[in-house]
Write a protein that holds these residues in place. Structure first.
Motif, PDB file in Angstrom:
ATOM      1  N   GLU A 148       0.844  -1.196   0.000  1.00  0.00           N
ATOM      2  CA  GLU A 148       0.000   0.000   0.000  1.00  0.00           C
ATOM      3  C   GLU A 148       0.878   1.245   0.000  1.00  0.00           C
ATOM      4  OE1 GLU A 148      -2.864   0.263   3.144  1.00  0.00           O
ATOM      5  OE2 GLU A 148      -3.318  -1.898   3.120  1.00  0.00           O
ATOM      6  N   GLY A 149       0.254   2.373  -0.243  1.00  0.00           N
ATOM      7  CA  GLY A 149       0.928   3.650  -0.098  1.00  0.00           C
ATOM      8  C   GLY A 149       0.879   4.137   1.338  1.00  0.00           C
ATOM      9  N   LEU A 150       1.669   5.155   1.641  1.00  0.00           N
ATOM     10  CA  LEU A 150       1.651   5.729   2.980  1.00  0.00           C
ATOM     11  C   LEU A 150       0.319   6.401   3.293  1.00  0.00           C
ATOM     12  CD1 LEU A 150       5.242   7.261   3.271  1.00  0.00           C
ATOM     13  CD2 LEU A 150       4.372   5.144   4.274  1.00  0.00           C
ATOM     14  N   ASP A 151      -0.467   6.692   2.261  1.00  0.00           N
ATOM     15  CA  ASP A 151      -1.787   7.287   2.458  1.00  0.00           C
ATOM     16  C   ASP A 151      -2.893   6.237   2.438  1.00  0.00           C
ATOM     17  OD1 ASP A 151      -1.548   6.598  -0.187  1.00  0.00           O
ATOM     18  OD2 ASP A 151      -2.316   8.492  -0.991  1.00  0.00           O
ATOM     19  N   GLY A 152      -2.519   4.969   2.559  1.00  0.00           N
ATOM     20  CA  GLY A 152      -3.484   3.879   2.464  1.00  0.00           C
ATOM     21  C   GLY A 152      -4.186   3.587   3.779  1.00  0.00           C
ATOM     22  N   LEU A 157      -4.088   0.976   5.840  1.00  0.00           N
ATOM     23  CA  LEU A 157      -3.350   0.409   6.965  1.00  0.00           C
ATOM     24  C   LEU A 157      -2.618   1.492   7.745  1.00  0.00           C
ATOM     25  CD1 LEU A 157      -2.585  -2.141   8.501  1.00  0.00           C
ATOM     26  CD2 LEU A 157      -0.582  -2.351   7.004  1.00  0.00           C
ATOM     27  N   MET A 158      -1.951   2.409   7.052  1.00  0.00           N
ATOM     28  CA  MET A 158      -1.224   3.444   7.771  1.00  0.00           C
ATOM     29  C   MET A 158      -2.180   4.379   8.498  1.00  0.00           C
ATOM     30  SD  MET A 158       1.786   4.039   8.692  1.00  0.00           S
ATOM     31  CE  MET A 158       2.522   2.807   7.608  1.00  0.00           C
ATOM     32  N   ARG A 159      -3.379   4.577   7.954  1.00  0.00           N
ATOM     33  CA  ARG A 159      -4.380   5.373   8.680  1.00  0.00           C
ATOM     34  C   ARG A 159      -4.779   4.685   9.984  1.00  0.00           C
ATOM     35  NH1 ARG A 159      -6.424   6.345   3.396  1.00  0.00           N
ATOM     36  NH2 ARG A 159      -8.052   4.751   3.629  1.00  0.00           N
ATOM     37  N   ARG A 160      -4.863   3.364   9.963  1.00  0.00           N
ATOM     38  CA  ARG A 160      -5.210   2.627  11.180  1.00  0.00           C
ATOM     39  C   ARG A 160      -4.104   2.739  12.221  1.00  0.00           C
ATOM     40  NH1 ARG A 160      -7.305  -3.270   9.493  1.00  0.00           N
ATOM     41  NH2 ARG A 160      -8.067  -3.298  11.656  1.00  0.00           N
ATOM     42  N   TYR A 161      -2.857   2.710  11.776  1.00  0.00           N
ATOM     43  CA  TYR A 161      -1.758   2.865  12.735  1.00  0.00           C
ATOM     44  C   TYR A 161      -1.701   4.289  13.285  1.00  0.00           C
ATOM     45  CZ  TYR A 161       0.230  -1.772  12.487  1.00  0.00           C
ATOM     46  OH  TYR A 161       0.428  -3.129  12.635  1.00  0.00           O
ATOM     47  N   ALA A 162      -2.023   5.274  12.469  1.00  0.00           N
ATOM     48  CA  ALA A 162      -2.080   6.652  12.952  1.00  0.00           C
ATOM     49  C   ALA A 162      -3.153   6.794  14.029  1.00  0.00           C
ATOM     50  CB  ALA A 162      -2.350   7.607  11.790  1.00  0.00           C
ATOM     51  N   GLU A 163      -4.295   6.166  13.805  1.00  0.00           N
ATOM     52  CA  GLU A 163      -5.369   6.203  14.799  1.00  0.00           C
ATOM     53  C   GLU A 163      -4.946   5.477  16.072  1.00  0.00           C
ATOM     54  OE1 GLU A 163     -10.080   4.865  15.249  1.00  0.00           O
ATOM     55  OE2 GLU A 163      -9.031   4.622  13.333  1.00  0.00           O
ATOM     56  N   LEU A 164      -4.228   4.365  15.929  1.00  0.00           N
ATOM     57  CA  LEU A 164      -3.733   3.616  17.084  1.00  0.00           C
ATOM     58  C   LEU A 164      -2.772   4.469  17.911  1.00  0.00           C
ATOM     59  CD1 LEU A 164      -3.543   0.825  18.548  1.00  0.00           C
ATOM     60  CD2 LEU A 164      -1.618   0.310  16.993  1.00  0.00           C
ATOM     61  N   ALA A 165      -1.866   5.177  17.230  1.00  0.00           N
ATOM     62  CA  ALA A 165      -0.929   6.049  17.945  1.00  0.00           C
ATOM     63  C   ALA A 165      -1.675   7.123  18.722  1.00  0.00           C
ATOM     64  CB  ALA A 165       0.046   6.685  16.949  1.00  0.00           C
ATOM     65  N   ARG A 166      -2.686   7.718  18.095  1.00  0.00           N
ATOM     66  CA  ARG A 166      -3.482   8.754  18.770  1.00  0.00           C
ATOM     67  C   ARG A 166      -4.233   8.181  19.969  1.00  0.00           C
ATOM     68  NH1 ARG A 166      -4.777  10.217  13.485  1.00  0.00           N
ATOM     69  NH2 ARG A 166      -6.809   9.161  13.624  1.00  0.00           N
ATOM     70  N   ASP A 167      -4.867   7.053  19.768  1.00  0.00           N
ATOM     71  CA  ASP A 167      -5.667   6.458  20.838  1.00  0.00           C
ATOM     72  C   ASP A 167      -4.808   6.083  22.046  1.00  0.00           C
ATOM     73  OD1 ASP A 167      -7.892   6.729  19.272  1.00  0.00           O
ATOM     74  OD2 ASP A 167      -8.020   4.608  18.704  1.00  0.00           O
ATOM     75  N   LEU A 198       7.564   2.126  12.963  1.00  0.00           N
ATOM     76  CA  LEU A 198       7.012   1.048  12.147  1.00  0.00           C
ATOM     77  C   LEU A 198       8.050   0.693  11.093  1.00  0.00           C
ATOM     78  CD1 LEU A 198       3.435   2.598  11.752  1.00  0.00           C
ATOM     79  CD2 LEU A 198       4.206   0.932  13.458  1.00  0.00           C
ATOM     80  N   GLY A 199       8.828  -0.322  11.385  1.00  0.00           N
ATOM     81  CA  GLY A 199      10.014  -0.568  10.575  1.00  0.00           C
ATOM     82  C   GLY A 199       9.792  -1.569   9.472  1.00  0.00           C
ATOM     83  N   GLY A 200       9.899  -1.119   8.244  1.00  0.00           N
ATOM     84  CA  GLY A 200       9.798  -2.061   7.145  1.00  0.00           C
ATOM     85  C   GLY A 200       8.399  -2.208   6.604  1.00  0.00           C
ATOM     86  N   PHE A 201       7.738  -1.083   6.330  1.00  0.00           N
ATOM     87  CA  PHE A 201       6.427  -1.061   5.683  1.00  0.00           C
ATOM     88  C   PHE A 201       6.612  -1.262   4.181  1.00  0.00           C
ATOM     89  CE2 PHE A 201       3.137   1.696   3.617  1.00  0.00           C
ATOM     90  CZ  PHE A 201       2.023   0.974   3.982  1.00  0.00           C
TER      91      PHE A 201
END
Length: 333
Positions: A110-114, A116-126, A133-136
């Motif tokens: 996926e792209g960085l705007d995909g 999965l990365m949105r889900r990790y951004a939400e996880l970091a916020r929560d 995140l090493g090796g995307f």
């Protein structure tokens, strides 16, 4: 009642009845933060957090081609680390997935705007933590033209913002007859640049990925740029890991006088691959201060920057380096 130098719930601040004398903040365990009531204990919570050294958590996972399963496993580790008081959580190379063949690896990227990365951004916020995140597996802007991906180390802050993205510069093309066969360059673009160290709650973080570990030039460049922590999220094979993993990580820590944090894949990723594991943290003296057991899990380490800078003062190798000489040696005919 009192236990050691601190009190146990409940009480107006830490919660003893009768009240205890004011605690010595540096003696309190990190878990005591959770005993403070959000309103009445806010000032003490801030003071206690400031008195503690930053805690980092290092994740060890067994990624498979199942991206949903992998996210659930990684998210569980991040939430656990946040509850323990970690400010920065490290996940290994291939945290998103490890494909069973090249075609599957490319198809799942996926792209960085995909999504999965949105889900990790939400996880970091929560969770209120930074994420390494090493090796995307990144489909870059040149995907349509090249049909090749980047091996991208992504750093998110606690608000979920993308702070840095380092694309692996040294690609793993290794052929150990009958033992290990890899040709990362057949489907991956090499990164074009080193990324400057990033200020995080734990210290200035220099980004690398896996095979980069074998190149001290990179770690020394990051050290010159101000790095205090070097990180090598990895998916080492059992064969190379058992021989080289710990000794290389300790060498990078000693020569750069940095903390080294290495999150790793472990166990059977699919029918064709088994990873070495042994996620660990090395301090600037070269001592292993935290290490994961077999299987998925977490290990934790405090980052003591006062200790780091004392080592640099006492053995000032950075000022002793002879950069005026290193490029002057010529090959003998």
């Amino acid at each position: 009642m009192a236990v050691g130098p601190f009190c146990v719930p409940p009480n107006p601040l830490l919660g003893c009845d009768p009240p205890c004398p004011p605690p010595r903040l540096s003696a309190l365990p990190r878990s005591a933060l959770c005993c403070l009531r959000p309103g009445a204990g806010a000032a003490l919570r801030r003071a206690m957090a400031a008195a503690l050294k930053p805690l980092v958590a290092v994740g060890q996972v067994t990624s498979t081609p199942d991206k949903e399963q992998n996210f659930a496993a990684c998210a569980g580790l991040v939430r656990e680390a946040a509850q323990r008081g970690a400010c920065l959580v490290f996940l290994p190379e291939g945290f998103d997935y490890i494909g069973s063949n090249v075609a599957q690896t490319l198809s799942l990227a996926e792209g960085l705007d995909g999504a999965l990365m949105r889900r990790y951004a939400e996880l970091a916020r929560d969770c209120g933590v930074w994420l390494s995140l090493g090796g995307f597996h990144e489909r870059g802007q040149d995907w349509a033209a090249t049909q090749r991906i980047y091996n991208c180390h992504v750093l998110l802050d606690s608000a979920g913002h993308l702070v840095a993205a380092y694309r692996k510069t040294h690609l793993c093309d290794v052929e150990l007859e009958g033992r290990v066969s890899m040709k990362e360059s057949s489907f991956t673009n090499p990164g074009p640049e080193i990324v400057a160290p990033v200020s995080t709650p734990a210290g200035k973080l220099g980004l690398s990925v896996c095979y980069d570990l074998r190149f001290p030039e990179l770690s020394l460049a990051l050290r010159r740029a101000g790095a205090e922590i070097l990180t090598y999220p990895s998916a080492f094979t059992v064969y190379t890991g058992s021989a080289h993993w710990e000794v290389l990580l300790r060498a990078r820590a000693i020569e750069s006088q940095c903390y080294v944090v290495a999150a790793a894949q472990t166990g059977k990723n699919h029918e064709h691959r088994t990873s070495y594991g042994h996620s660990l943290v090395v301090d600037p003296w070269g001592s292993v201060v935290a290490q994961c057991h077999e299987g998925p899990g977490l290990c934790y380490a405090e980052i003591d920057l006062e200790f780091l800078h004392r080592i640099r003062r006492e053995i000032p190798v950075q000022s002793h380096r002879r950069h005026d000489l290193y490029s002057t040696v010529e090959l003998v005919p």
